[in-house]
Design a protein around this motif. Structure first.
Motif, mmCIF file in Angstrom:
data_model
loop_
_atom_site.group_PDB
_atom_site.id
_atom_site.type_symbol
_atom_site.label_atom_id
_atom_site.label_comp_id
_atom_site.label_asym_id
_atom_site.label_seq_id
_atom_site.Cartn_x
_atom_site.Cartn_y
_atom_site.Cartn_z
ATOM 1 N N LYS A 57 0.807 -1.225 0.000
ATOM 2 C CA LYS A 57 0.000 0.000 0.000
ATOM 3 C C LYS A 57 0.836 1.270 0.000
ATOM 4 N N ARG A 59 1.929 2.326 2.826
ATOM 5 C CA ARG A 59 1.229 2.932 3.975
ATOM 6 C C ARG A 59 2.206 3.271 5.088
ATOM 7 N N SER A 144 -7.937 -1.079 3.644
ATOM 8 C CA SER A 144 -8.501 -0.936 2.302
ATOM 9 C C SER A 144 -7.411 -1.195 1.255
ATOM 10 N N ASN A 146 -6.163 -0.038 -1.422
ATOM 11 C CA ASN A 146 -5.725 1.028 -2.324
ATOM 12 C C ASN A 146 -4.295 1.408 -1.988
ATOM 13 N N SER A 152 -10.539 4.375 -1.782
ATOM 14 C CA SER A 152 -10.603 2.926 -1.546
ATOM 15 C C SER A 152 -11.403 2.243 -2.659
ATOM 16 N N GLU A 181 -15.811 2.766 4.181
ATOM 17 C CA GLU A 181 -15.212 1.907 5.189
ATOM 18 C C GLU A 181 -16.059 1.879 6.460
ATOM 19 N N HIS A 236 -6.003 11.789 2.204
ATOM 20 C CA HIS A 236 -6.746 10.558 1.944
ATOM 21 C C HIS A 236 -7.735 10.742 0.810
HETATM 22 MG MG MG Z 1 -8.037 2.955 4.019
#
Ligand code: MG
Ligand code: AMP
Length: 345
Positions: A57, A59, A144, A146, A152, A181, A236
């Motif tokens: 991700k 992330r 998620s 993405n 997402s 979500e 986001h």
């Molecule tokens: Mg997310």
């Protein structure tokens, strides 16, 4: 190579589920559909497996993951200090789109909880997700599916386009029915607090457990405060286009947007408006209809934001929605995707 399995939720192919479960058991990553958005899963108890989620991700590592289960009994292995209110929420709303935050047991690695002493747990209702979780028999961490910061995915095609070859398996199921979500509810304090609004609303929760607070971080621009749900501090849901929310009475909103559209066309900026079905003829430019009502807007919002990039718009204006019930969840996501830019008229 990514193993792709197409699975019909009304006629589940158990052999394909077994192959994908085996990938998860080996400490690798599999994307699967849920009723909220597609999730990117790995064994929640295996630090190395969880690291692969963050990598796929892109992330930030202090952004914790939600652990997905198929049986309420699994909660006792993962969490402690489970209150009466927590039991009521699980019995009333699971399986379904609500995540609960509880104090974690040591078995849950810090990598999964983003360094926190708490763990986020959810039991999804999507039939494909349930079949996979039951087959693998492990708690599966799944944010998620993405790339971090992007909208997402709620459709198989969007997952495939963005994540093919970044993960070990992808299960393509149908479209996600809720499309936003899960609600995130912190149950570690006396008065439970909503950290992220979703389709199970404050009002739904208060009907069964009494007072529920909204986290302060939801009301103000997040950069200014130390957000309790770490995910809330990052940019986001952003398409490449610049997104603006236009707020006011609908006649004024339509006039303002049409004025802005005129200016944009002089600058050769490709512009679209995201709106309710009933308003689509008010605008002098392309419209992306989000739906007839708030449920439909919630289900369509993320795929609309992804289509904005597919059609290469430079600027997108969106109508504002009621900040009540599921509208709160919609406005929460829209404000983030707009970087909090609101034009008042
Ligand atoms: Mg997310
Ligand atoms: P995602 O899985 O992409 O839907 O993101 C999960 C979100 O749940 C995170 O960004 C956090 O906002 C929230 N979350 C997960 N675990 C915790 C936790 N232990 N405490 C507070 N918030 C959490």
């Amino acid at each position: 190579m990514t193993l792709i399995s197409k699975i019909d939720e009304n006629n589940i192919d158990k052999e394909e589920i077994k192959k994908q479960a085996e990938i998860l058991r080996k400490g690798k990553t599999v994307i699967f559909p849920t009723e909220t958005v597609y999730g990117l899963g790995a064994n929640a108890l295996d630090e190395d497996a969880v690291s692969k989620i963050y990598k796929a991700k892109g992330r930030p590592s202090d952004n914790p993951l939600i652990v997905h289960i198929y049986d309420k009994k699994q909660v006792n292995n993962l969490a402690k200090d489970i209150s009466e209110k927590a039991n009521i929420i699980m019995d009333k709303f699971w399986p379904g789109p609500i995540t609960i935050i509880l104090n974690k047991k040591n078995i849950v690695p810090m990598r999964t909880s983003g360094g926190l002493d708490t763990v986020a747990i959810r039991m999804p209702s999507n039939k494909v997700a349930k079949a996979l979780l039951e087959e693998v028999k492990l708690p599966i961490a799944a944010p998620s599916a993405n790339i971090s910061g992007r909208p997402s995915p709620t459709k198989g095609i969007h997952v495939y386009n963005e994540m093919n070859n970044r993960v070990d398996g992808i299960i393509i199921g149908g479209d996600c029915s809720f499309g936003l979500e899960s609600t995130v509810l912190d149950l570690t304090s006396d008065i439970p607090t909503i950290l992220r609004p979703g389709s199970i609303t404050k009002e739904d929760l208060e009907a069964v457990i009494g007072q529920v607070n909204m986290d302060k971080a939801l009301e103000r621009k997040e950069d200014n405060i130390k957000a309790k749900a770490p995910g809330m501090k990052y940019k986001h849901y952003s398409p490449n286009a610049e997104v603006f929310i236009v707020s006011g009475k609908i006649d004024d909103v339509a006039n303002k947007i049409n004025e802005l559209v005129n200016n944009n066309s002089k600058k050769r900026l490709k512009t679209a408006v995201m709106c309710l079905e009933e308003n689509k003829n008010r605008y002098n430019c392309d419209t992306i209809v989000l739906g007839k009502d708030l449920q439909e807007v919630a289900a369509n919002l993320f795929s609309a934001l992804i289509s904005v990039d597919e059609k290469k718009y430079d600027v997108v204006y969106t109508e504002e929605f009621s900040n009540y019930g599921v509208g709160r969840a919609i406005m929460n996501r829209l404000l983030k995707s707009a970087g909090y830019k609101v034009i008042k008229c």
